[in-house]
Design a protein around this motif. Structure first.
Motif, PDB file in Angstrom:
ATOM      1  N   UNK A   1       0.839  -1.185   0.000  1.00 14.29           N
ATOM      2  CA  UNK A   1       0.000   0.000   0.000  1.00 14.29           C
ATOM      3  C   UNK A   1       0.875   1.236   0.000  1.00 14.29           C
ATOM      4  N   UNK A   2       0.730   2.009  -1.045  1.00 13.58           N
ATOM      5  CA  UNK A   2       1.456   3.272  -1.157  1.00 13.58           C
ATOM      6  C   UNK A   2       0.576   4.394  -0.606  1.00 13.58           C
ATOM      7  N   UNK A   3       1.177   5.499  -0.176  1.00 17.39           N
ATOM      8  CA  UNK A   3       0.394   6.622   0.365  1.00 17.39           C
ATOM      9  C   UNK A   3      -0.665   7.087  -0.624  1.00 17.39           C
ATOM     10  N   UNK A   4      -1.881   7.202  -0.151  1.00 11.98           N
ATOM     11  CA  UNK A   4      -2.965   7.693  -0.982  1.00 11.98           C
ATOM     12  C   UNK A   4      -3.518   6.691  -1.972  1.00 11.98           C
ATOM     13  N   UNK A   5      -3.036   5.459  -1.905  1.00 21.70           N
ATOM     14  CA  UNK A   5      -3.505   4.438  -2.847  1.00 21.70           C
ATOM     15  C   UNK A   5      -4.132   3.267  -2.106  1.00 21.70           C
ATOM     16  N   UNK A   6      -4.936   2.508  -2.822  1.00 26.62           N
ATOM     17  CA  UNK A   6      -5.530   1.324  -2.240  1.00 26.62           C
ATOM     18  C   UNK A   6      -4.492   0.207  -2.122  1.00 26.62           C
ATOM     19  N   UNK A   7      -4.769  -0.691  -1.212  1.00 28.00           N
ATOM     20  CA  UNK A   7      -3.896  -1.840  -1.063  1.00 28.00           C
ATOM     21  C   UNK A   7      -3.936  -2.693  -2.322  1.00 28.00           C
ATOM     22  N   UNK A   8      -2.775  -3.209  -2.708  1.00 25.41           N
ATOM     23  CA  UNK A   8      -2.638  -3.974  -3.952  1.00 25.41           C
ATOM     24  C   UNK A   8      -2.060  -5.353  -3.655  1.00 25.41           C
ATOM     25  N   UNK A   9      -2.648  -6.374  -4.215  1.00 24.06           N
ATOM     26  CA  UNK A   9      -2.077  -7.708  -4.120  1.00 24.06           C
ATOM     27  C   UNK A   9      -0.855  -7.811  -4.995  1.00 24.06           C
ATOM     28  N   UNK A  10       0.245  -8.314  -4.453  1.00 24.25           N
ATOM     29  CA  UNK A  10       1.502  -8.399  -5.183  1.00 24.25           C
ATOM     30  C   UNK A  10       1.789  -9.830  -5.631  1.00 24.25           C
ATOM     31  N   UNK A  11       1.719 -10.760  -4.691  1.00 26.34           N
ATOM     32  CA  UNK A  11       2.056 -12.139  -5.008  1.00 26.34           C
ATOM     33  C   UNK A  11       1.464 -13.058  -3.960  1.00 26.34           C
ATOM     34  N   UNK A  12       1.408 -14.330  -4.301  1.00 22.94           N
ATOM     35  CA  UNK A  12       0.840 -15.323  -3.393  1.00 22.94           C
ATOM     36  C   UNK A  12       1.508 -16.660  -3.652  1.00 22.94           C
ATOM     37  N   UNK A  13       1.697 -17.427  -2.568  1.00 24.33           N
ATOM     38  CA  UNK A  13       2.191 -18.791  -2.715  1.00 24.33           C
ATOM     39  C   UNK A  13       1.265 -19.695  -1.924  1.00 24.33           C
ATOM     40  N   UNK A  14       0.811 -20.746  -2.571  1.00 22.75           N
ATOM     41  CA  UNK A  14      -0.176 -21.609  -1.961  1.00 22.75           C
ATOM     42  C   UNK A  14       0.422 -22.665  -1.059  1.00 22.75           C
ATOM     43  N   UNK A  15      -0.435 -23.272  -0.268  1.00 22.16           N
ATOM     44  CA  UNK A  15      -0.034 -24.422   0.522  1.00 22.16           C
ATOM     45  C   UNK A  15       0.087 -25.625  -0.418  1.00 22.16           C
ATOM     46  N   UNK A  16       0.485 -26.757   0.111  1.00 30.74           N
ATOM     47  CA  UNK A  16       0.576 -27.939  -0.736  1.00 30.74           C
ATOM     48  C   UNK A  16       1.669 -27.816  -1.777  1.00 30.74           C
TER      49      UNK A  16
END
Length: 124
Positions: free
Chosen positions: A39-54
């Motif tokens: 989340x940058x100042x004045x901006x909405x939170x952004x999904x960057x990356x994800x790693x799953x279980x399994x």
């Protein structure tokens, strides 16, 4: 008690690299996906990356594909975000989050467990 703690942020010049860490306790990565958000100042939170279980399948936002790499070390209960070719627009507070979710939807799913965040500043 389930906890998520980020580290590794800092100041880096454009074109530089940083590696963020997300250490988890109270649960194992075998059953929880980990997402990185910013989340940058004045901006909405952004999904960057994800790693799953399994099988540890991964997902990335288009804005970071080819520059960021997510990985995990189950023995250390830690997930990493290697960030290369950083640009000023990558400046933000970076958070990691955990939950039993499918990374296919990580940018819109609400994760239940969040860290406090680590600041990443890209500037000359």
């Amino acid at each position: 008690q389930l906890q998520v703690v980020e580290s590794g942020g800092g100041l880096v010049q454009p074109g530089g690299s940083l590696r963020l860490s997300c250490a988890v306790s109270g649960f194992t990565l075998d059953y929880y996906a980990i997402g990185w958000f910013r989340q940058a100042p004045g901006k909405e939170r952004e999904g960057v990356s994800c790693i799953g279980s399994g099988d540890g399948s991964t997902a990335y936002a288009d804005s970071v594909k080819g520059r960021f790499t997510i990985s995990r070390d189950n023995a250390k209960n830690t997930v990493y975000l290697q960030m290369n070719s950083l640009q000023p627009e990558d400046t933000a507070v970076y958070y990691c989050a955990a939950d039993k979710i499918n990374c296919d939807d990580f940018s819109i799913v609400e994760f239940g467990y969040w860290g406090q965040g680590t600041q990443v500043t890209v500037s000359s």
